[in-house]
Design a protein around this motif. Sequence first.
Motif, mmCIF file in Angstrom:
data_model
loop_
_atom_site.group_PDB
_atom_site.id
_atom_site.type_symbol
_atom_site.label_atom_id
_atom_site.label_comp_id
_atom_site.label_asym_id
_atom_site.label_seq_id
_atom_site.Cartn_x
_atom_site.Cartn_y
_atom_site.Cartn_z
ATOM 1 N N ASP A 117 0.826 -1.206 0.000
ATOM 2 C CA ASP A 117 0.000 0.000 0.000
ATOM 3 C C ASP A 117 0.865 1.262 0.000
ATOM 4 N N LYS A 118 1.758 1.379 0.971
ATOM 5 C CA LYS A 118 2.490 2.619 1.175
ATOM 6 C C LYS A 118 3.600 2.862 0.149
ATOM 7 N N SER A 119 4.123 1.813 -0.471
ATOM 8 C CA SER A 119 5.245 1.980 -1.405
ATOM 9 C C SER A 119 4.804 2.283 -2.831
ATOM 10 N N PHE A 120 3.493 2.183 -3.094
ATOM 11 C CA PHE A 120 3.019 2.328 -4.468
ATOM 12 C C PHE A 120 1.795 3.234 -4.562
ATOM 13 N N ALA A 121 1.705 3.907 -5.681
ATOM 14 C CA ALA A 121 0.494 4.626 -6.063
ATOM 15 C C ALA A 121 -0.197 3.758 -7.108
ATOM 16 N N HIS A 122 -1.285 3.121 -6.737
ATOM 17 C CA HIS A 122 -1.939 2.181 -7.645
ATOM 18 C C HIS A 122 -2.802 2.942 -8.649
ATOM 19 N N ILE A 123 -2.581 2.632 -9.906
ATOM 20 C CA ILE A 123 -3.216 3.343 -11.014
ATOM 21 C C ILE A 123 -4.499 2.653 -11.468
ATOM 22 N N ALA A 124 -4.440 1.335 -11.583
ATOM 23 C CA ALA A 124 -5.608 0.595 -12.068
ATOM 24 C C ALA A 124 -5.439 -0.887 -11.795
ATOM 25 N N ILE A 125 -6.552 -1.587 -11.717
ATOM 26 C CA ILE A 125 -6.555 -3.051 -11.780
ATOM 27 C C ILE A 125 -6.829 -3.385 -13.240
ATOM 28 N N ALA A 258 0.866 0.121 -11.386
ATOM 29 C CA ALA A 258 1.180 1.029 -10.286
ATOM 30 C C ALA A 258 2.464 1.782 -10.580
ATOM 31 N N ALA A 259 2.659 2.867 -9.845
ATOM 32 C CA ALA A 259 3.872 3.669 -9.908
ATOM 33 C C ALA A 259 4.448 3.765 -8.502
ATOM 34 N N PRO A 260 5.718 4.131 -8.359
ATOM 35 C CA PRO A 260 6.249 4.344 -7.009
ATOM 36 C C PRO A 260 5.454 5.401 -6.261
ATOM 37 N N ALA A 261 5.289 5.235 -4.965
ATOM 38 C CA ALA A 261 4.567 6.207 -4.146
ATOM 39 C C ALA A 261 5.200 7.583 -4.292
ATOM 40 N N GLY A 262 4.352 8.604 -4.328
ATOM 41 C CA GLY A 262 4.836 9.970 -4.489
ATOM 42 C C GLY A 262 4.794 10.479 -5.912
ATOM 43 N N THR A 263 4.426 9.616 -6.860
ATOM 44 C CA THR A 263 4.287 10.052 -8.250
ATOM 45 C C THR A 263 3.184 11.109 -8.321
ATOM 46 N N PRO A 264 3.428 12.228 -8.997
ATOM 47 C CA PRO A 264 2.434 13.315 -9.039
ATOM 48 C C PRO A 264 1.057 12.846 -9.525
ATOM 49 N N ARG A 265 0.034 13.352 -8.890
ATOM 50 C CA ARG A 265 -1.338 12.950 -9.200
ATOM 51 C C ARG A 265 -1.707 13.159 -10.673
ATOM 52 N N PRO A 266 -1.316 14.290 -11.318
ATOM 53 C CA PRO A 266 -1.675 14.457 -12.732
ATOM 54 C C PRO A 266 -1.111 13.331 -13.611
ATOM 55 N N ILE A 267 0.069 12.834 -13.283
ATOM 56 C CA ILE A 267 0.643 11.724 -14.043
ATOM 57 C C ILE A 267 -0.188 10.464 -13.831
ATOM 58 N N LEU A 268 -0.561 10.204 -12.598
ATOM 59 C CA LEU A 268 -1.374 9.031 -12.290
ATOM 60 C C LEU A 268 -2.715 9.096 -13.010
ATOM 61 N N ALA A 303 -8.486 1.542 -6.799
ATOM 62 C CA ALA A 303 -7.466 0.507 -6.967
ATOM 63 C C ALA A 303 -6.599 0.406 -5.715
ATOM 64 N N GLN A 304 -6.256 1.557 -5.133
ATOM 65 C CA GLN A 304 -5.456 1.567 -3.905
ATOM 66 C C GLN A 304 -6.200 0.835 -2.786
ATOM 67 N N ASP A 305 -7.481 1.108 -2.658
ATOM 68 C CA ASP A 305 -8.292 0.476 -1.623
ATOM 69 C C ASP A 305 -8.446 -1.021 -1.882
ATOM 70 N N PHE A 306 -8.584 -1.397 -3.148
ATOM 71 C CA PHE A 306 -8.712 -2.803 -3.517
ATOM 72 C C PHE A 306 -7.476 -3.586 -3.082
ATOM 73 N N VAL A 307 -6.288 -3.053 -3.372
ATOM 74 C CA VAL A 307 -5.043 -3.738 -2.997
ATOM 75 C C VAL A 307 -4.930 -3.839 -1.479
ATOM 76 N N ARG A 308 -5.275 -2.764 -0.788
ATOM 77 C CA ARG A 308 -5.218 -2.769 0.672
ATOM 78 C C ARG A 308 -6.102 -3.888 1.241
#
Length: 327
Positions: A117-125, A258-268, A303-308
């Motif tokens: 959860d904390k190490s990644f910004a999940h983009i999609a399933i 997913a992308a590494p955590a901290g990736t800017p929201r507009p990119i996600l 997607a973040q909630d799903f992985v969690r």
Amino acid sequence: MFAELPRRRLLQGAALLAAGPAAAQGVPWPQARPISVVVPFGAGGATDIAARVIAQEMQATLGQSMVLENRGGAGSTLGTGHVARMPADGYTLLITTISGLAIGQTLYRDRIQYDADKSFAHIAIMMGTPYLLCVDPKLPIRNPADYLQASKTKPMDYGTSGVGGVAHLLGLRLAAATGARLEHIPYRGSTQAITDVMAGVVPSVMDSLTATSAHIRSGALRPLATSAPERSPDFPDVPSFRELGYPDVVADGWAGLAAPAGTPRPILEKLAEAMRNAQASPNVQRRFAETSTTPGRYYLDQAQDFVRKEVAAWKPVIEASGITPDQ
């Protein structure tokens, strides 16, 4: 004068190096360079194939090429951990998997340095698929009852894509529920496991519907049962483990982006848009239909909630199984 020349060159070089990141930051994402997408499995497996089809379509929305890199090993945790350590700039992405995140988080807890959860910004399933128990059609095994009976004569080997994956855990659950003597044969990916069954090297394989569907249709594999809650409309003659009386042998596999955590929201958000467009494209819909793969439906916060929730759901299952990374 001559003594000053090297010093001046050093200062000029330092100035160029200092300007380098600033110059790169001035280039709007993703124009600076191709996007690297790490697949934490070997080439040719179901996840790898789906990722390549999706990435090809995402390029049209992003206006940049996506280069896939296979980094398999340790239940997909090696490639997953690699991306967790990369810069959060949108140029290195991860094909997430249930093995590397939901299962790996607990199974490899003493060996990994990332958090699902904390190490990644999940983009999609990206996709979902159940698992099937299949056998070599040359064997006189026509149904699950035959399979379980055969295991009483001698242990039945079953191949999977590796230790700690969903297929491995399903095999353990089937053995526990039936008393069958099942011997796990781990591979470094599903391709070789399936190939060895078709070649008669091992008698059976537990793998995803995405990976096995084409071989089932061609007659190269004989399906016995599915881990889906209900029968697949594409293979209505294949019973579910649940209807056979084994409610614990139920699971769906999934893969995402997913992308590494901290990736800017507009990119996600742009990547999520590209994923949606790719899933809706005729090419992806056709390829998913051919492999009986279900498109994912969760993006960004969902997607973040799903992985969690997946991590929390699988934790007691893995702990109860007694499985270790070395089994």
